[in-house]
Design a protein around this motif. Structure first.
Motif, short mmCIF file in Angstrom:
data_model
loop_
_atom_site.label_atom_id
_atom_site.label_comp_id
_atom_site.label_asym_id
_atom_site.label_seq_id
_atom_site.Cartn_x
_atom_site.Cartn_y
_atom_site.Cartn_z
N ASP A 1 -34.71 28.51 103.26
CA ASP A 1 -35.80 29.42 103.80
C ASP A 1 -35.11 30.89 103.02
OD1 ASP A 1 -38.25 30.45 104.42
OD2 ASP A 1 -37.50 30.85 106.69
N LEU A 2 -34.07 31.30 103.26
CA LEU A 2 -33.31 32.49 103.03
C LEU A 2 -33.44 32.68 101.39
CD1 LEU A 2 -32.04 35.17 103.63
CD2 LEU A 2 -29.87 33.83 104.05
N MET A 3 -32.78 31.59 100.78
CA MET A 3 -32.98 31.75 99.17
C MET A 3 -34.13 31.84 98.65
SD MET A 3 -29.84 28.94 99.03
CE MET A 3 -29.35 29.02 97.02
N LEU A 4 -35.23 30.90 99.23
CA LEU A 4 -36.63 31.04 98.84
C LEU A 4 -37.11 32.42 98.92
CD1 LEU A 4 -37.67 27.70 100.08
CD2 LEU A 4 -37.64 28.20 97.37
N ARG A 5 -37.16 32.94 100.10
CA ARG A 5 -37.74 34.40 100.41
C ARG A 5 -36.96 35.22 99.60
NH1 ARG A 5 -39.90 35.14 106.09
NH2 ARG A 5 -40.21 33.17 107.24
N THR A 6 -35.68 35.14 99.19
CA THR A 6 -34.82 36.32 98.63
C THR A 6 -35.21 36.11 97.00
OG1 THR A 6 -32.80 35.36 98.93
CG2 THR A 6 -33.56 37.17 100.45
#
Ligand SMILES: Nc1nc2c(c(=O)[nH]1)N[C@H]1C(S)=C(S)[C@@H](COP(=O)(O)OP(=O)(O)OC[C@H]3O[C@@H](n4cnc5c(=O)[nH]c(N)nc54)[C@H](O)[C@@H]3O)O[C@H]1N2
Ligand SMILES: Nc1nc2c(c(=O)[nH]1)N[C@H]1C(S)=C(S)[C@@H](COP(=O)(O)OP(=O)(O)OC[C@H]3O[C@@H](n4cnc5c(=O)[nH]c(N)nc54)[C@H](O)[C@@H]3O)O[C@H]1N2
Ligand code: SF4
Ligand SMILES: [Mo]
Length: 715
Positions: free
Chosen positions: A517-522
């Motif tokens: 989720d973090l990698m997708l959002r950033t």
């Protein structure tokens, strides 16, 4: 009965699958997912066998501990305690320098491998890091690293838009493609021809891919850099260059190419000078064109030079980074951006002084590091998803070496030819129990695309593979505990660096999902980066999301010191003299190459009954001229500097005279897997020689191995 969709984890084509599951979560049927915007329903026999693979009775479901020659199952706590004890002893009695890690190919496919490989490497605290990369694509990464500053910035042919594809050493009709993520590769090749384009295949064997192409050109194994250099030579000589990027080193490349005229390389390559001139003109004249070269050209003595020349041609013809040429994907969940230009040789291996590449040492020197006494001799080994005894050069040497280490732990589905030497085996859960996101492969996709497959069967009391690797990392670091600690540390660090977003906003049922989720959002399409991607959006779109055709990425993606494309990196240029001296060398009468088989997957799918047998068997393919000339009837004895095998032959005029082909991944031994052992075959890497590597990348050499072949002695 329920239906679920997920990405096939078995090869680089990342096909969407539709599964039906029984109430107890067994796979009842597998079909291609027609609603997947990338694969559009494509599936191959391996994907269709996913259920058989998950149900294989030889697949390990509990940790195993070896006591002498017998195995017993153990609880997870007991197994991890044995690992802590075993690694702890090696570190206490020697040092961390005596530890080694080998990461096998499936780590490129699993979330665990992508997210927890680096923490595991850091925790082990050793430079003895090995992987399948140096038996595979390292030459491409080194060449890309020097040219673009980042070894992960790898150009792929823009298959769906190109007018001309020159393909060397790749057989996607069997492999389904590699370093070019393209579900239904065969369909995409046919489409090039349908829209009036041309496909040319360069291969010592007339493969199924060659049969589908407009033209097939035989080449002598290992000769690709000569052919490619001669194409470069013609591009300059006939003033056909059309560079449209900011590039350094054009004059140096022109000078380096001078000796490699089509006439000068004709004998060494086996390709007529007129054909070479024509190929160069066709590449230059095509509206758009791409050169793509894969494993046949990587696992060769000058693998890195070949890969460099591929992109030199793409640049010189004006095709790098433009639609229809060779382009760069822009993945939705990229690794952290590099800040310093790539280099190699920041340290060297202890025994042979081979340079590090991407933080790894060549797999071709693992046996040296285990066998050679002295400070730093390897005594403790960790393997994750690999089988170097069958997949690495001089495999039998690794087999013997692993039998001598003090402690070994393996994370693998099977007791295989390598993991049988482990003291402890930690099995990952079934495919259906694992989440799947293609962090690595979507960076090499021919369209920008993203898809997440959450687990579709409960884990029960088993740890996920991510938890296994995270806990292994904690143990290696000396503090066993909750594996979530590994994720929280990384999440906090990433949030801090990114300067956007809050930990509390991340969703996910596991550390791996939170990090996705973090990698997708950033990432470039992310919610925290002006876009709308997040894990939630992927969960809402289970068939995947098309992010459009590839877009030009340069110069933004370059991390070179000059900020330009480096066409003539000094380290590569320095190896050209050696290549040139090879032009005059006497060539062996017979050389060995490999081949891939549609229903195999390296060494590990021969235990599925529906996939082995029939055409999927281990034979030495030889031209009938050689069979007659050498007096072979049935089996043949094949010898190299490294070893000797007796193997059934198969006559085929699709292979050049003077070239013989043996698939790798066979040579199964009893006591590991029942079906595979019944279809044992021989280990091709008995013949490949770990003393020879591609000097620039340390990559193994599997193609062009000098051999002699003769009849089996009678009596
Ligand atoms: N079915 C199946 N699919 C697989 C795999 C598998 O084992 N089975 N393995 C997966 C993996 S790990 C990878 S890396 C990819 C690889 O995918 P590909 O790169 O497409 O690999 P191959 O099918 O082995 O095709 C290599 C071709 O190179 C040719 N060749 C050999 N030597 C030379 C040479 O010197 N010059 C030239 N020009 N050609 C040469 C061989 O004849 C062969 O046709 O496939 C992946 N997909
Ligand atoms: N002669 C010759 N040798 C070659 C090649 C060649 O063309 N010719 N090709 C080379 C190439 S390209 C490659 S990539 C290497 C491959 O080399 P390796 O990666 O060393 O070998 P594999 O056979 O792919 O072994 C994969 C292992 O991972 C296990 N596995 C499968 N799925 C999972 C999972 O989800 N988790 C875990 N933990 N384990 C899993 C399997 O049981 C298997 O034991 O072989 C290389 N060797
Ligand atoms: S081509 Fe590869 S990804 Fe697609 S179904 Fe077959 S094994 Fe799976
Ligand atoms: Mo590979």
């Amino acid at each position: 009965m329920t239906t679920a969709t997920r990405t096939c984890p078995l090869c680089e084509a990342v096909c969407g699958l539709t599964l039906t599951l029984s109430d107890d979560h067994r796979v009842l049927s597998v079909k291609g997912d027609r609603d997947d915007p990338f694969s559009k329903g494509f599936i191959c026999p391996k994907g269709a066998s996913l259920g058989h693979l998950d149900e294989d009775p030889d697949v390990l479901t509990e940790p195993m501990i070896r006591e002498g020659t017998t195995w017993r199952s153990a609880t997870w706590d007991e197994a991890f305690a044995a690992v802590a004890d075993g690694l702890g002893k090696v570190i206490a009695e020697h040092s961390r320098r005596s530890l080694a890690l080998y990461l096998g190919n499936p780590n490129a496919h699993t979330m665990a491998g992508q997210l927890y490989g680096t923490p595991l490497i850091r925790a082990l605290g050793t430079r003895n890091i090995f992987s399948a990369s140096t038996a595979d694509q390292m030459p491409k990464q080194v060449a890309s690293g020097f040219m673009f500053g980042d070894p992960l910035t790898v150009a792929v042919p823009d298959l769906d838009r190109t007018d001309y594809l020159l393909m060397l050493g790749a057989n996607p009709l069997e492999s389904n493609g590699s370093l070019c993520t393209a579900p239904d590769f065969p369909g995409r090749l046919k489409a090039i021809r349908r829209r009036g384009g041309k496909v040319v295949v360069i291969d010592p064997r007339r493969t199924r891919t060659a049969n589908l192409a407009d033209e097939h050109v035989f080449i002598k194994p290992g000769a690709d850099p000569y052919l490619l250099f001669a194409i470069v030579n013609v591009l300059f000589a006939e003033d056909l260059t059309a560079v449209n990027l900011d590039v350094d080193g054009i004059d140096e490349v022109r000078a380096a190419a001078e000796p490699f005229t089509p006439d000068a390389v004709a004998a060494r390559t086996g390709v007529d000078a007129t054909v070479i001139v024509r190929l160069a003109r066709e590449l230059a004249e095509a509206k758009t064109a791409a050169v793509y070269a894969r494993i046949g050209t990587c696992t060769a003595e000058f693998g890195t030079l070949a890969q460099w020349l591929v992109d030199v041609i793409n640049v010189l013809t004006g095709n790098l980074d433009r639609p229809g040429g060779a382009m760069f994907a822009n993945p939705a969940a990229p690794p952290p951006r590099r800040t310093r230009p790539f280099t190699t040789g920041r340290w060297t291996s202890r025994v042979r002084g081979l340079p590090e590449t991407m933080g790894e040492l060549p797999i071709a020197t693992l046996a040296d590091e285990i066998e050679t006494p002295g400070d730093g001799q390897v005594r403790g080994v960790v393997t994750v998803a690999g089988n170097p005894v069958l997949s690495a050069p001089s495999g039998p040497r690794i087999d013997a070496a692993l039998a001598k280490v003090d402690f070994m732990v393996s994370v693998d589905r099977y007791i295989n030819e390598t993991t049988r030497h482990a003291n402890v085996i930690l099995p990952p859960p079934r495919t259906t129990q694992s989440g799947h996101y293609d962090f690595a492969l979507l960076a090499f996709a021919v369209r920008n695309y993203t898809r997440y497959s959450p687990p579709i069967a409960p884990l029960g009391d088993r740890p996920s593979e991510s938890e296994i690797l995270a806990r292994l990392a904690m143990i290696a670091g000396g503090e066993d505990g909750d594996p979530m600690a590994v994720d929280e540390l990384i999440i906090a660090g990433t949030l801090h660096k990114a300067g956007v977003g809050n930990r509390a906003d991340l969703i996910g049922n596991s550390g791996a999902e939170l990090r996705l989720d973090l990698m997708l959002r950033t990432g470039p399409y992310g919610e925290w980066n002006g876009g709308d991607l997040s894990l939630q959006k992927l969960l809402d779109n289970p068939h995947g999301i098309d992010l459009g055709p590839l877009q030009p990425q340069l110069p933004q993606r370059l991390v070179t010191a000059s900020g330009r494309v480096e066409l003539a990196p000094p380290k590569l240029l320095d190896d050209v003299d050696r290549l040139r001296s090879g032009l005059d060398q006497q060539q062996p009468e017979i050389v060995l190459i490999g081949r891939r088989q549609l229903r195999s997957n390296n060494s590990w799918m021969h235990n599925v009954g529906t996939l082995v047998g029939g055409s999927n068997k281990c034979t030495l393919v030889m031209n009938p001229i050689d069979i007659d000339r050498l007096g072979i009837d049935g089996d043949a004895v094949i010898k190299s500097a490294a070893g000797e095998l007796t193997v059934p032959t198969e006559a085929s005029d699709a292979i050049m005279p003077g070239v013989v082909s043996l698939p790798h991944g066979w040579g199964h031994v009893g006591g590991t897997r029942t079906v595979a052992a019944a279809h044992a075959g021989v280990n091709a890497n008995t013949l490949t020689d770990d003393s020879i590597v591609d000097v620039l990348s340390g990559n193994a050499v599997f193609n062009g191995v000098p051999v002699t072949v003769g009849p089996v002695a009678v009596g």
